[in-house]
Write a protein that holds these residues in place. Structure first.
Motif, short mmCIF file in Angstrom:
data_model
loop_
_atom_site.label_atom_id
_atom_site.label_comp_id
_atom_site.label_asym_id
_atom_site.label_seq_id
_atom_site.Cartn_x
_atom_site.Cartn_y
_atom_site.Cartn_z
N LYS A 10 0.87 -1.18 0.00
CA LYS A 10 0.00 0.00 0.00
C LYS A 10 0.90 1.22 0.00
N THR A 11 0.68 2.10 -0.97
CA THR A 11 1.43 3.33 -1.06
C THR A 11 0.47 4.50 -0.86
N ALA A 44 4.05 13.74 -1.86
CA ALA A 44 4.88 12.84 -1.08
C ALA A 44 4.25 11.46 -1.16
N SER A 45 5.07 10.45 -1.39
CA SER A 45 4.54 9.08 -1.42
C SER A 45 5.44 8.18 -0.59
N ASP A 46 4.79 7.24 0.08
CA ASP A 46 5.53 6.33 0.95
C ASP A 46 4.67 5.09 1.18
N ASN A 47 5.31 3.99 1.51
CA ASN A 47 4.58 2.77 1.86
C ASN A 47 3.87 2.97 3.18
N ILE A 48 2.69 2.40 3.27
CA ILE A 48 1.89 2.48 4.49
C ILE A 48 1.96 1.13 5.16
N ASN A 49 2.36 1.13 6.42
CA ASN A 49 2.44 -0.14 7.13
C ASN A 49 1.33 -0.31 8.15
N GLY A 50 0.40 0.61 8.21
CA GLY A 50 -0.73 0.48 9.12
C GLY A 50 -0.43 0.85 10.55
N ASN A 51 0.77 1.33 10.82
CA ASN A 51 1.17 1.69 12.18
C ASN A 51 0.95 3.19 12.39
N ASN A 52 0.08 3.56 13.31
CA ASN A 52 -0.20 4.98 13.57
C ASN A 52 0.65 5.56 14.68
#
Length: 183
Positions: free
Chosen positions: A129-130, A151-159
């Motif tokens: 997920k980006t 800005a784009s980055d991978n999302i790891n689900g960690n808030n």
């Protein structure tokens, strides 16, 4: 002890590295000194993936901070509009690895004859997920886009530490903002 300090410094440096990709573009022949007021607008994503309201407020606050640092003030009837939005791109990727083991044949002077070989192949599937944050600076009177930042980055689900991460990303995007910070 000295080796431990060097190791700790290296670990903290690697932990601070970010994979966030920043892209910006702007119109070159614009006199930005004539602009004094800004209106910030959020453009929600029409897809199934949405930014949660807490993170949306964090983004809005970080943009407001960047605007204040540049001597601009917010107004309902503003010279400029800053329109921002977030999208999430979900991609399925495949990785294939094939390996072959073989040998030369046996026979008269190694020509002809028989031999053996074996091989195997593996395929892995993974989903990434980006998240993409886009910010556009628009002239309110002409509706012309004057500057874009993303800005784009991978999302790891960690808030965890989301407030800090969002603030840092917005700062990086606004480094190329056409209106510089005031001293």
């Amino acid at each position: 002890m000295k080796k431990l300090l060097v190791f700790a410094a290296a670990i903290s440096l690697l932990a601070s590295c970010s994979s966030t990709k920043i892209l910006t573009d702007s119109v070159s022949d614009v006199d930005f000194s004539v602009y004094q007021t800004v209106k910030i607008e959020y453009q929600p994503n029409e897809g199934p993936q949405h930014i949660n309201p807490i993170n949306a407020q964090r983004v809005e606050n970080a943009i407001q901070e960047q605007i204040k640092d540049r001597g601009l003030s917010e107004a309902e009837e503003a010279d400029l509009k800053i329109v921002w939005g977030v999208g999430i791109d979900i991609q399925t990727n495949y990785s294939t690895n094939s390996t072959f083991y073989g040998s030369r044949g046996y026979g008269y002077r190694r020509f002809g004859g028989y031999g053996h070989g074996s091989g195997y192949s593996t395929t892995q599937e993974y989903t990434t997920k980006t998240g993409v944050l886009q910010v556009a600076l628009i002239d309110s009177s002409t509706d012309q886009v004057l500057w874009l930042g993303s800005a784009s980055d991978n999302i790891n689900g960690n808030n965890k530490k989301a407030d800090e991460k969002i603030k840092t990303v917005i700062e990086k995007v606004f480094e190329a903002f056409p209106i510089g910070k005031q001293s």
